[in-house]
Design a protein around this motif. Structure first.
Motif, PDB file in Angstrom:
ATOM      1  N   GLY A 200      21.586 -20.054  -9.197  1.00  0.00           N
ATOM      2  CA  GLY A 200      22.638 -19.140  -8.810  1.00  0.00           C
ATOM      3  C   GLY A 200      22.427 -17.704  -9.238  1.00  0.00           C
ATOM      4  N   LYS A 201      23.471 -16.904  -8.996  1.00  0.00           N
ATOM      5  CA  LYS A 201      23.386 -15.463  -9.242  1.00  0.00           C
ATOM      6  C   LYS A 201      23.842 -15.097 -10.649  1.00  0.00           C
ATOM      7  CE  LYS A 201      27.956 -14.796  -7.134  1.00  0.00           C
ATOM      8  NZ  LYS A 201      28.711 -14.177  -6.040  1.00  0.00           N
ATOM      9  N   ASN A 202      23.363 -13.933 -11.091  1.00  0.00           N
ATOM     10  CA  ASN A 202      23.797 -13.332 -12.361  1.00  0.00           C
ATOM     11  C   ASN A 202      23.593 -14.241 -13.561  1.00  0.00           C
ATOM     12  OD1 ASN A 202      24.643 -11.183 -10.759  1.00  0.00           O
ATOM     13  ND2 ASN A 202      26.722 -11.972 -10.588  1.00  0.00           N
ATOM     14  N   GLN A 203      22.468 -14.915 -13.559  1.00  0.00           N
ATOM     15  CA  GLN A 203      22.120 -15.772 -14.694  1.00  0.00           C
ATOM     16  C   GLN A 203      21.140 -15.039 -15.606  1.00  0.00           C
ATOM     17  OE1 GLN A 203      23.569 -18.665 -15.195  1.00  0.00           O
ATOM     18  NE2 GLN A 203      24.625 -18.776 -13.227  1.00  0.00           N
ATOM     19  N   GLU A 204      21.311 -15.228 -16.901  1.00  0.00           N
ATOM     20  CA  GLU A 204      20.446 -14.553 -17.868  1.00  0.00           C
ATOM     21  C   GLU A 204      18.996 -15.014 -17.732  1.00  0.00           C
ATOM     22  OE1 GLU A 204      20.075 -13.952 -22.727  1.00  0.00           O
ATOM     23  OE2 GLU A 204      21.771 -15.035 -21.873  1.00  0.00           O
ATOM     24  N   LYS A 205      18.821 -16.301 -17.452  1.00  0.00           N
ATOM     25  CA  LYS A 205      17.484 -16.851 -17.300  1.00  0.00           C
ATOM     26  C   LYS A 205      17.579 -18.149 -16.505  1.00  0.00           C
ATOM     27  CE  LYS A 205      17.828 -19.195 -21.773  1.00  0.00           C
ATOM     28  NZ  LYS A 205      17.225 -19.375 -23.113  1.00  0.00           N
ATOM     29  N   ASP A 206      16.429 -18.686 -16.147  1.00  0.00           N
ATOM     30  CA  ASP A 206      16.402 -19.969 -15.449  1.00  0.00           C
ATOM     31  C   ASP A 206      16.889 -21.066 -16.385  1.00  0.00           C
ATOM     32  OD1 ASP A 206      16.028 -21.899 -13.580  1.00  0.00           O
ATOM     33  OD2 ASP A 206      13.872 -21.621 -13.350  1.00  0.00           O
ATOM     34  N   LYS A 207      17.480 -22.098 -15.818  1.00  0.00           N
ATOM     35  CA  LYS A 207      18.030 -23.189 -16.636  1.00  0.00           C
ATOM     36  C   LYS A 207      16.937 -24.095 -17.186  1.00  0.00           C
ATOM     37  CE  LYS A 207      18.893 -25.937 -12.458  1.00  0.00           C
ATOM     38  NZ  LYS A 207      18.383 -24.893 -11.539  1.00  0.00           N
ATOM     39  N   ASP A 208      15.746 -24.054 -16.576  1.00  0.00           N
ATOM     40  CA  ASP A 208      14.626 -24.866 -17.045  1.00  0.00           C
ATOM     41  C   ASP A 208      13.338 -24.198 -16.598  1.00  0.00           C
ATOM     42  OD1 ASP A 208      14.626 -25.261 -14.346  1.00  0.00           O
ATOM     43  OD2 ASP A 208      14.701 -27.450 -14.411  1.00  0.00           O
ATOM     44  N   ASN A 209      12.221 -24.880 -16.778  1.00  0.00           N
ATOM     45  CA  ASN A 209      10.934 -24.318 -16.382  1.00  0.00           C
ATOM     46  C   ASN A 209      10.579 -24.605 -14.929  1.00  0.00           C
ATOM     47  OD1 ASN A 209      10.166 -23.112 -18.869  1.00  0.00           O
ATOM     48  ND2 ASN A 209       9.719 -25.133 -19.690  1.00  0.00           N
ATOM     49  N   GLY A 210      11.404 -25.383 -14.260  1.00  0.00           N
ATOM     50  CA  GLY A 210      11.125 -25.713 -12.869  1.00  0.00           C
ATOM     51  C   GLY A 210      11.525 -24.590 -11.926  1.00  0.00           C
ATOM     52  N   LYS A 211      10.886 -24.527 -10.787  1.00  0.00           N
ATOM     53  CA  LYS A 211      11.192 -23.552  -9.749  1.00  0.00           C
ATOM     54  C   LYS A 211      11.374 -24.275  -8.416  1.00  0.00           C
ATOM     55  CE  LYS A 211      10.937 -19.917 -12.366  1.00  0.00           C
ATOM     56  NZ  LYS A 211      11.081 -20.708 -13.615  1.00  0.00           N
ATOM     57  N   GLN A 212      12.065 -23.599  -7.501  1.00  0.00           N
ATOM     58  CA  GLN A 212      12.285 -24.172  -6.175  1.00  0.00           C
ATOM     59  C   GLN A 212      11.585 -23.305  -5.134  1.00  0.00           C
ATOM     60  OE1 GLN A 212      16.708 -25.525  -7.571  1.00  0.00           O
ATOM     61  NE2 GLN A 212      16.434 -25.307  -5.368  1.00  0.00           N
ATOM     62  N   PHE A 213      10.789 -23.961  -4.292  1.00  0.00           N
ATOM     63  CA  PHE A 213      10.006 -23.284  -3.270  1.00  0.00           C
ATOM     64  C   PHE A 213      10.572 -23.651  -1.902  1.00  0.00           C
ATOM     65  CE2 PHE A 213       7.470 -24.185  -6.964  1.00  0.00           C
ATOM     66  CZ  PHE A 213       6.728 -23.026  -7.191  1.00  0.00           C
ATOM     67  N   SER A 214      10.816 -22.633  -1.079  1.00  0.00           N
ATOM     68  CA  SER A 214      11.375 -22.905   0.241  1.00  0.00           C
ATOM     69  C   SER A 214      10.726 -22.025   1.293  1.00  0.00           C
ATOM     70  CB  SER A 214      12.892 -22.681   0.248  1.00  0.00           C
ATOM     71  OG  SER A 214      13.204 -21.320   0.032  1.00  0.00           O
ATOM     72  N   THR A 215      10.853 -22.447   2.535  1.00  0.00           N
ATOM     73  CA  THR A 215      10.310 -21.672   3.648  1.00  0.00           C
ATOM     74  C   THR A 215      11.195 -21.840   4.871  1.00  0.00           C
ATOM     75  OG1 THR A 215       8.347 -21.272   5.022  1.00  0.00           O
ATOM     76  CG2 THR A 215       8.831 -23.555   4.463  1.00  0.00           C
ATOM     77  N   ARG A 216      11.179 -20.832   5.715  1.00  0.00           N
ATOM     78  CA  ARG A 216      11.913 -20.876   6.975  1.00  0.00           C
ATOM     79  C   ARG A 216      11.048 -20.271   8.073  1.00  0.00           C
ATOM     80  NH1 ARG A 216      16.605 -21.336   9.754  1.00  0.00           N
ATOM     81  NH2 ARG A 216      17.123 -19.728  11.293  1.00  0.00           N
ATOM     82  N   TRP A 217      11.032 -20.937   9.237  1.00  0.00           N
ATOM     83  CA  TRP A 217      10.305 -20.469  10.406  1.00  0.00           C
ATOM     84  C   TRP A 217      11.257 -20.431  11.600  1.00  0.00           C
ATOM     85  CZ3 TRP A 217       5.070 -19.112  10.341  1.00  0.00           C
ATOM     86  CH2 TRP A 217       4.408 -19.372   9.129  1.00  0.00           C
ATOM     87  N   VAL A 218      11.230 -19.336  12.329  1.00  0.00           N
ATOM     88  CA  VAL A 218      12.098 -19.174  13.502  1.00  0.00           C
ATOM     89  C   VAL A 218      11.230 -18.867  14.723  1.00  0.00           C
ATOM     90  CG1 VAL A 218      14.003 -17.908  14.546  1.00  0.00           C
ATOM     91  CG2 VAL A 218      14.006 -18.351  12.088  1.00  0.00           C
TER      92      VAL A 218
END
Length: 386
Positions: A200-218
């Motif tokens: 989410g927004k306005n967070q001091e840091k990530d909640k863990d070491n994991g990241k989310q990768f996403s993509t969109r094609w139109v």
């Protein structure tokens, strides 16, 4: 006689270079002036704003205006509300570089922690093929992520938009993104790749070491009818658990007559509801986060009739139908939402807009004293944007 002609010829050869030089200098001055006219001074500032106010009335005796059911006591069934008071600044530092800031001052009416600041990012455009964005922004992962809330065809975004936002795929997130567009034959294609904290927004840091990768094609299937096909996909890790999200959508815009047009949006999404999973006590959930998945779709047709009568620009009628389940594998409870709406537009691009209609929710199972309960809400919304 010959001598006179000879003198004139010599004089002509001597004076011509001066005329040519003078004309060349004059042309050079013209080019310089034109180049100066083309020069753009930086930085450039563009201020934006949005005001949305509402009148709400619950048409169910024991359900309040926020959709919460109360088994005892009186409930607030009608209320005025300031939904959004946004102020934004777009700054062009150069032809390639821009910085965007957007805040929603209406968030101060409740606990402003992790609220208020919405957009806060910088974008550098190398070419139409690639641009890089970093900061807090709305990553591309569906139709609604690319459309500002002030020009959508309904009162608000869909239920799935907000639920996928809670899970880090949509709404305002912190991270980086690469976007661009190119053509394959006659088919225009746009793309986006994003890497996000996902909390989410306005967070001091990530909640863990994991990241989310996403993509969109139109893919632009029809330029005449503006038919676009969108495909979305994402993977990541949240507290060492693997999560995913996917979706597909299609949009079209058809001109019926000179004044009447019809557009439609259809979108489907499915993904891991890890937000729900980690909110449950350990002994109240399974060992596998994949057991908790959300899915849903919506269809939103919209008719627009151009009026252009005095200050009234157009009249629109839409009705979004949405079916969404926050956990269809375990404790399934499908929520069906109908949102019929009529709106009057004043000025161009929804500068002024008055909308009225309903939000009608139907659950498979009602849960007393919660917002998971059937309700009928009547709304009148007034909007100004600049």
């Amino acid at each position: 006689m010959r001598k006179t002609i000879l003198i004139r010829i010599v004089y002509l050869f001597l004076i011509t270079p001066f005329f040519l030089h003078a004309q060349s200098a004059k042309d050079t001055v013209k080019v310089v002036l034109k180049d100066k006219e083309k020069e753009v001074a930086y930085p450039q500032f563009q201020f934006k704003g949005l005001f949305q106010a509402r009148f709400l009335e619950s048409l169910v005796d024991d359900v309040d205006v926020s959709g919460v059911q109360h088994t005892s006591g009186e409930v607030v069934r009608s209320s005025f509300d300031v939904k959004r008071m946004r102020v934004g600044l777009n700054t062009k530092l150069s032809k390639e570089t821009e910085v965007v800031i957007l805040v929603n001052l209406a968030d101060f009416k409740s606990d402003p922690k992790t609220k208020v600041l919405e957009n806060a990012y910088a974008k550098y455009t190398f070419s139409k093929y690639i641009a890089v964005t970093g900061g807090q922004f709305r990553p591309a992962f569906g139709i609604e992520e690319l459309v500002p809330v002030d020009i959508i065809k309904s009162f608000d975004f869909s239920n799935q938009y907000y639920e996928f936002g809670k899970n880090g795929w949509t709404s305002f997130q912190i991270g980086a993104s690469a976007t661009g567009a190119f053509d394959v034959g006659k088919i225009p294609i746009s793309y986006a790749f994003s890497i996000l904290n996902g909390n989410g927004k306005n967070q001091e840091k990530d909640k863990d070491n994991g990241k989310q990768f996403s993509t969109r094609w139109v893919l632009g299937l029809s330029q005449k009818y503006k038919v676009n096909l969108g495909l979305n996909g994402g993977i990541g890790k949240v507290f060492t658990q693997e999560v995913f999200a996917l979706g597909a959508d299609i949009t079209g815009d058809f001109k019926v007559t000179d004044n009447l047009s019809f557009d439609v949006q259809i979108e489907y999404k499915q993904g891991t509801n890890h937000n729900l999973y980690f909110s449950l006590p350990t002994d109240a959930r399974t060992a596998n986060v994949a057991d908790y998945q959300m899915r849903g779709y919506y269809i939103m047709p919209n008719f627009r009739y151009r009026v252009d009568y005095k200050k009234l620009t157009s009249f629109e009628v839409s009705c979004r139908y949405e079916s969404f389940d926050t956990s269809y594998k375990i404790d399934s409870n499908v929520r069906q939402t109908y949102t019929p709406m009529a709106s009057f537009e004043f000025g161009k691009a929804y500068t002024g807009r008055i909308s009225l209609g309903f939000e009608i929710d139907r659950y498979d199972k009602n849960i007393p004293d919660t917002s998971t309960y059937n309700d009928n809400l009547f709304l009148i919304q007034f909007q100004c944007r600049l």
